[in-house]
Write a protein that holds these residues in place. Structure first.
Motif, PDB file in Angstrom:
ATOM      1  N   ASP B 250       0.810  -1.229   0.000  1.00  0.00           N
ATOM      2  CA  ASP B 250       0.000   0.000   0.000  1.00  0.00           C
ATOM      3  C   ASP B 250       0.841   1.277   0.000  1.00  0.00           C
ATOM      4  OD1 ASP B 250      -2.136  -1.663   0.179  1.00  0.00           O
ATOM      5  OD2 ASP B 250      -2.431  -1.401   2.335  1.00  0.00           O
ATOM      6  N   GLY B 251       1.986   1.236  -0.629  1.00  0.00           N
ATOM      7  CA  GLY B 251       2.775   2.464  -0.701  1.00  0.00           C
ATOM      8  C   GLY B 251       3.615   2.737   0.527  1.00  0.00           C
ATOM      9  N   TRP B 252       3.479   1.902   1.585  1.00  0.00           N
ATOM     10  CA  TRP B 252       4.289   2.151   2.793  1.00  0.00           C
ATOM     11  C   TRP B 252       5.763   1.967   2.483  1.00  0.00           C
ATOM     12  CZ3 TRP B 252       2.289   4.864   6.353  1.00  0.00           C
ATOM     13  CH2 TRP B 252       0.931   4.741   6.679  1.00  0.00           C
ATOM     14  N   GLY B 253       6.083   0.955   1.655  1.00  0.00           N
ATOM     15  CA  GLY B 253       7.476   0.706   1.308  1.00  0.00           C
ATOM     16  C   GLY B 253       8.072   1.908   0.593  1.00  0.00           C
ATOM     17  N   LEU B 254       7.273   2.510  -0.287  1.00  0.00           N
ATOM     18  CA  LEU B 254       7.727   3.683  -1.024  1.00  0.00           C
ATOM     19  C   LEU B 254       8.011   4.840  -0.065  1.00  0.00           C
ATOM     20  CD1 LEU B 254       8.086   4.451  -4.034  1.00  0.00           C
ATOM     21  CD2 LEU B 254       5.885   5.594  -3.867  1.00  0.00           C
ATOM     22  N   LEU B 255       7.112   4.975   0.929  1.00  0.00           N
ATOM     23  CA  LEU B 255       7.261   6.056   1.904  1.00  0.00           C
ATOM     24  C   LEU B 255       8.552   5.904   2.687  1.00  0.00           C
ATOM     25  CD1 LEU B 255       5.328   8.352   2.505  1.00  0.00           C
ATOM     26  CD2 LEU B 255       4.543   7.073   4.488  1.00  0.00           C
ATOM     27  N   LYS B 256       8.860   4.649   3.051  1.00  0.00           N
ATOM     28  CA  LYS B 256      10.061   4.405   3.854  1.00  0.00           C
ATOM     29  C   LYS B 256      11.315   4.518   2.995  1.00  0.00           C
ATOM     30  CE  LYS B 256      12.675   1.915   6.920  1.00  0.00           C
ATOM     31  NZ  LYS B 256      12.962   2.209   8.294  1.00  0.00           N
ATOM     32  N   LEU B 257      11.334   3.768   1.874  1.00  0.00           N
ATOM     33  CA  LEU B 257      12.560   3.714   1.075  1.00  0.00           C
ATOM     34  C   LEU B 257      12.697   4.928   0.164  1.00  0.00           C
ATOM     35  CD1 LEU B 257      12.509  -0.075   0.209  1.00  0.00           C
ATOM     36  CD2 LEU B 257      13.956   1.101   1.860  1.00  0.00           C
ATOM     37  N   GLY B 258      11.571   5.592  -0.126  1.00  0.00           N
ATOM     38  CA  GLY B 258      11.644   6.742  -1.020  1.00  0.00           C
ATOM     39  C   GLY B 258      11.741   8.059  -0.284  1.00  0.00           C
ATOM     40  N   ALA B 260      11.702   8.412   3.920  1.00  0.00           N
ATOM     41  CA  ALA B 260      12.315   8.434   5.259  1.00  0.00           C
ATOM     42  C   ALA B 260      13.800   8.109   5.198  1.00  0.00           C
ATOM     43  CB  ALA B 260      11.595   7.448   6.178  1.00  0.00           C
ATOM     44  N   VAL B 261      14.153   7.010   4.528  1.00  0.00           N
ATOM     45  CA  VAL B 261      15.571   6.611   4.498  1.00  0.00           C
ATOM     46  C   VAL B 261      16.419   7.611   3.709  1.00  0.00           C
ATOM     47  CG1 VAL B 261      17.160   4.808   3.745  1.00  0.00           C
ATOM     48  CG2 VAL B 261      15.053   4.189   4.901  1.00  0.00           C
ATOM     49  N   PRO B 262      15.976   8.050   2.497  1.00  0.00           N
ATOM     50  CA  PRO B 262      16.799   9.056   1.798  1.00  0.00           C
ATOM     51  C   PRO B 262      16.962  10.350   2.590  1.00  0.00           C
ATOM     52  CG  PRO B 262      15.222   8.098   0.287  1.00  0.00           C
ATOM     53  CD  PRO B 262      14.879   7.585   1.651  1.00  0.00           C
ATOM     54  N   ALA B 263      15.902  10.792   3.290  1.00  0.00           N
ATOM     55  CA  ALA B 263      16.020  12.033   4.073  1.00  0.00           C
ATOM     56  C   ALA B 263      17.072  11.855   5.159  1.00  0.00           C
ATOM     57  CB  ALA B 263      14.671  12.404   4.685  1.00  0.00           C
ATOM     58  N   LEU B 264      17.023  10.709   5.832  1.00  0.00           N
ATOM     59  CA  LEU B 264      17.984  10.451   6.900  1.00  0.00           C
ATOM     60  C   LEU B 264      19.403  10.379   6.337  1.00  0.00           C
ATOM     61  CD1 LEU B 264      18.197   9.929   9.885  1.00  0.00           C
ATOM     62  CD2 LEU B 264      17.746   7.526   9.494  1.00  0.00           C
ATOM     63  N   LEU B 265      19.580   9.645   5.241  1.00  0.00           N
ATOM     64  CA  LEU B 265      20.923   9.492   4.655  1.00  0.00           C
ATOM     65  C   LEU B 265      21.461  10.827   4.146  1.00  0.00           C
ATOM     66  CD1 LEU B 265      20.620   6.110   2.720  1.00  0.00           C
ATOM     67  CD2 LEU B 265      21.849   6.560   4.836  1.00  0.00           C
ATOM     68  N   LEU B 266      20.586  11.606   3.501  1.00  0.00           N
ATOM     69  CA  LEU B 266      21.017  12.901   2.991  1.00  0.00           C
ATOM     70  C   LEU B 266      21.398  13.823   4.151  1.00  0.00           C
ATOM     71  CD1 LEU B 266      21.351  14.378   0.312  1.00  0.00           C
ATOM     72  CD2 LEU B 266      19.067  15.283   0.578  1.00  0.00           C
ATOM     73  N   GLY B 267      20.588  13.786   5.216  1.00  0.00           N
ATOM     74  CA  GLY B 267      20.914  14.581   6.405  1.00  0.00           C
ATOM     75  C   GLY B 267      22.269  14.203   6.968  1.00  0.00           C
ATOM     76  N   LEU B 268      22.533  12.896   7.046  1.00  0.00           N
ATOM     77  CA  LEU B 268      23.822  12.446   7.585  1.00  0.00           C
ATOM     78  C   LEU B 268      24.965  12.877   6.672  1.00  0.00           C
ATOM     79  CD1 LEU B 268      22.944   8.863   8.861  1.00  0.00           C
ATOM     80  CD2 LEU B 268      23.244  10.949  10.169  1.00  0.00           C
ATOM     81  N   ALA B 269      24.747  12.764   5.351  1.00  0.00           N
ATOM     82  CA  ALA B 269      25.814  13.146   4.421  1.00  0.00           C
ATOM     83  C   ALA B 269      26.112  14.642   4.541  1.00  0.00           C
ATOM     84  CB  ALA B 269      25.411  12.800   2.986  1.00  0.00           C
ATOM     85  N   TRP B 298       5.310   5.489   9.466  1.00  0.00           N
ATOM     86  CA  TRP B 298       5.522   4.183   8.829  1.00  0.00           C
ATOM     87  C   TRP B 298       5.539   3.059   9.863  1.00  0.00           C
ATOM     88  CZ3 TRP B 298       9.696   0.826   9.527  1.00  0.00           C
ATOM     89  CH2 TRP B 298       9.872  -0.173   8.576  1.00  0.00           C
ATOM     90  N   ALA B 299       6.117   3.354  11.045  1.00  0.00           N
ATOM     91  CA  ALA B 299       6.237   2.302  12.056  1.00  0.00           C
ATOM     92  C   ALA B 299       4.914   2.063  12.773  1.00  0.00           C
ATOM     93  CB  ALA B 299       7.326   2.669  13.081  1.00  0.00           C
ATOM     94  N   VAL B 300       4.083   3.120  12.912  1.00  0.00           N
ATOM     95  CA  VAL B 300       2.900   3.023  13.772  1.00  0.00           C
ATOM     96  C   VAL B 300       1.639   2.677  12.971  1.00  0.00           C
ATOM     97  CG1 VAL B 300       1.385   4.339  15.285  1.00  0.00           C
ATOM     98  CG2 VAL B 300       3.847   4.587  15.477  1.00  0.00           C
ATOM     99  N   ARG B 301       1.431   3.363  11.872  1.00  0.00           N
ATOM    100  CA  ARG B 301       0.141   3.322  11.210  1.00  0.00           C
ATOM    101  C   ARG B 301      -0.247   1.976  10.582  1.00  0.00           C
ATOM    102  NH1 ARG B 301      -2.814   7.440   9.799  1.00  0.00           N
ATOM    103  NH2 ARG B 301      -2.388   7.983  11.941  1.00  0.00           N
ATOM    104  N   PRO B 302       0.678   1.247   9.915  1.00  0.00           N
ATOM    105  CA  PRO B 302       0.206   0.040   9.216  1.00  0.00           C
ATOM    106  C   PRO B 302      -0.400  -1.016  10.140  1.00  0.00           C
ATOM    107  CG  PRO B 302       2.338   0.687   8.372  1.00  0.00           C
ATOM    108  CD  PRO B 302       2.076   1.535   9.581  1.00  0.00           C
ATOM    109  N   ASP B 303      -0.155  -0.938  11.458  1.00  0.00           N
ATOM    110  CA  ASP B 303      -0.724  -1.936  12.365  1.00  0.00           C
ATOM    111  C   ASP B 303      -2.056  -1.489  12.950  1.00  0.00           C
ATOM    112  OD1 ASP B 303       1.056  -4.029  12.182  1.00  0.00           O
ATOM    113  OD2 ASP B 303       2.481  -3.065  13.531  1.00  0.00           O
ATOM    114  N   ALA B 304      -2.647  -0.417  12.425  1.00  0.00           N
ATOM    115  CA  ALA B 304      -3.928   0.050  12.950  1.00  0.00           C
ATOM    116  C   ALA B 304      -4.954  -1.081  12.862  1.00  0.00           C
ATOM    117  CB  ALA B 304      -4.394   1.257  12.159  1.00  0.00           C
ATOM    118  N   PRO B 305      -5.557  -1.455  13.999  1.00  0.00           N
ATOM    119  CA  PRO B 305      -6.439  -2.630  13.973  1.00  0.00           C
ATOM    120  C   PRO B 305      -7.791  -2.366  13.321  1.00  0.00           C
ATOM    121  CG  PRO B 305      -6.325  -1.718  16.177  1.00  0.00           C
ATOM    122  CD  PRO B 305      -5.383  -0.919  15.345  1.00  0.00           C
TER     123      PRO B 305
END
Lengths: 185, 360
Positions: B250-258, B260-269, B298-305
């Motif tokens: 449902d696009g969660w993977g895109l949100l994380k890999l597209g 969250a992770v690039p923002a974190l990596l770019l910030g670190l660089a 990404w960590a919280v929402r996909p487990d909404a019951p």
């Protein structure tokens, strides 16, 4: 006849050294060096000393190390000795990442150290400035400014005159080679 | 005057959320609550680490961090809908609890959860008060606060944020959530200090050290989350792998890999090169914060019951929680500055004194 390495002035404080450096740059001297018992950031900046080159060496070496580490793991696991581990892909990139990171850090760290030494032409047993009188106090409480002989407009007399105008504690000419007592000719 | 108004407004909103009781609304509320609870708890953690290690970088960011830690009572008000709306938020509190081992089922049941939540929030309010009371807190106090935070935050993160998949269970997960919160808190505080023009310059100054601190926390965050992933990837057990599989769909993977992770990596660089510059540090802070917010989601929402709210509802709830928290925080900034003679500009006495009290 001895060739001259440069002319060196001795100062009593880092403020005086920085002021002298500024004056020398304003007067057009380019090839200079400074010696101080502790890092003087402003002097390093005026001398144009930058850590950038070491950073680029570290980045290049880190990427190279990462590439080699990843490539080795890939070649071993996919081509040289492929083993099926519970149906996981042979090209198991998550498992390759920790070793890749660690090798990249190792290469970058080693290359920064080696690169710094090479750029500074170290290790080196002797340097002409060591022969200047009183230079040992460069590691205690004195600050030295050297105008090098390879400056395009260098002349021993002009450099001495200029440095003396800055009111240093003393000005000395630094010979290129330490005079060693030899057999009489 | 701002604090009572913020507290009252938030209290009314909380009661309204409880009375309405719609799962989607509560779901959006939980995400906002976790965001601000994470900022306040992270600020408390950064303060404890800074005081314990007598770090120079603490002086410029201290005022915003203390104000964020002192916003803890507001976080406790924010917890109200979570305390009362458990059954809409946590599958184990619902009518058909998922199968769990007996001890875990006893741990994850409504009454113990509520007791833990109240106790932990009470503890944090007390710790924040203790640590911000003095101009130079005792190092032993900072150490004790840090020790209390490590355990309580690990439990809290596991309970509030991760227990929605009762199989997602471990000693590292909660800690990773907290380290990420500390990173976000320091990034937000540095951003505020930059915006007020109070981040010191200089290659060896506190500004540079603050950027190193951001870099260290960012690296720790990415490492801790990666360690969890590789452990699950190696073990390849259905329950644990499912946690990640749900976060690819449902696009969660895109949100994380597209995002969250690039923002974190770019910030670190951007944080890595020496000689911090204000614009670059601001970009680092913004990237780390953006990465944190998306990652939290990404960590919280996909487990909404029961219900996944419309992003507009998320934005609306954040539009209520955010200004309340910010108002409370701003009041704390002003009070802190008045009480201690503008701590943001005055150098930390610890940094000036030659013997830094490290001898004992």
């Amino acid at each position: 006849m001895t060739t001259i390495h440069g002319v060196m002035a001795e100062f009593g404080s880092d403020e005086r050294l920085v002021a002298a450096l500024k004056a020398a740059r304003a007067a057009g001297w380019r090839r200079m060096d400074a010696f101080a018992p502790f890092p003087v950031a402003e002097a390093a900046e005026l001398l144009g000393a930058r850590g950038n080159r070491v950073a680029w060496i570290a980045i290049t070496a880190g990427l190279l190390g990462a590439g080699i580490a990843y490539g080795t793991q890939w070649w071993l696991s996919v081509h040289d000795y492929p083993i099926n581990v519970g149906g996981r892909p042979l090209h198991a990139w998550p498992a390759f990442l920790p070793a890749t990171t660690i090798v990249a850090i190792l290469w970058a760290a080693a290359a920064s150290l080696i690169g710094m030494l090479v750029l500074n032409r170290l290790p080196r047993l002797s340097h002409p400035v060591f022969a200047a009188p009183g230079f040992a106090r460069a590691s205690e409480d004195r600050f030295f400014l050297l105008i090098q002989a390879d400056d395009p407009r260098f002349g021993a007399a002009a450099a001495t005159r200029f440095l003396e105008s800055l009111q240093p504690l003393r000005v000395v000419e630094v010979p290129e080679q330490v005079p060693t007592p030899g057999p009489p000719t | 005057m701002i604090r009572p108004a913020a507290g009252l407004l938030l209290g009314i909103a909380a009661v309204a959320a409880v009375v309405l009781g719609q799962p989607a609304l509560l779901e959006a509320w939980l995400t906002g609550f976790l965001l601000f609870a994470g900022l306040s708890a992270g600020a408390l953690g950064v303060l404890a680490v800074g005081h314990l290690l007598r770090e120079d970088w603490l002086a410029p960011v201290r005022a915003p961090l203390e104000a964020a830690a002192l916003a803890m009572p507001l976080v406790a008000i924010m917890a109200l809908p979570v305390l009362l709306g458990l059954d809409a938020l946590y599958p184990w509190a619902g009518p058909v609890p998922p199968p769990m081992p007996e001890p875990r089922a006893a741990w994850l049941s409504p009454t113990p959860f509520r007791l833990r939540m109240v106790a932990i929030l009470g503890l944090w309010i007390g710790l924040a008060w203790l640590l911000t009371r003095q101009a130079r807190p005792d190092r032993r106090l900072a150490g004790a606060v840090l020790a209390a935070m490590v355990t309580s935050v690990t439990i809290a993160a596991q309970d509030w944020s991760l227990s929605r998949d009762p199989g997602w269970w471990g000693s590292l997960q909660g800690f990773a959530v907290w380290v990420e919160g500390m990173m976000a808190a320091l990034a937000a505080a540095a951003l505020v200090t930059l915006a007020r023009g109070r981040m010191p310059d200089g290659e060896t100054g506190p500004g540079e050290a603050a950027e190193r601190g951001l870099l260290a926390l960012g690296l720790a965050t990415i490492w801790l989350w990666f360690v969890q992933f590789i452990t699950v990837w190696m073990a390849d057990l259905p329950a644990e792998a499912g946690w990640y599989l749900r976060r690819v769909e449902d696009g969660w993977g895109l949100l994380k890999l597209g995002v969250a992770v690039p923002a974190l990596l770019l910030g670190l660089a951007l944080a890595a090169p020496p000689r911090h510059r204000p614009w670059r540090m601001a970009a680092v802070c913004l990237l780390l914060l953006a990465g944190h917010v998306v990652h939290l989601w990404w960590a919280v929402r996909p487990d909404a019951p029961l219900a996944r709210p419309n992003p507009l509802l998320d934005a609306a709830v954040l539009g209520v929680l955010g200004p309340c928290w910010a108002g409370w925080w701003w009041a704390g900034m002003r009070r802190g500055a008045g009480a201690r003679g503008s701590i943001a500009t005055a150098p930390d006495p610890a940094a000036v004194r030659p013997a830094r009290g490290t001898a004992h």
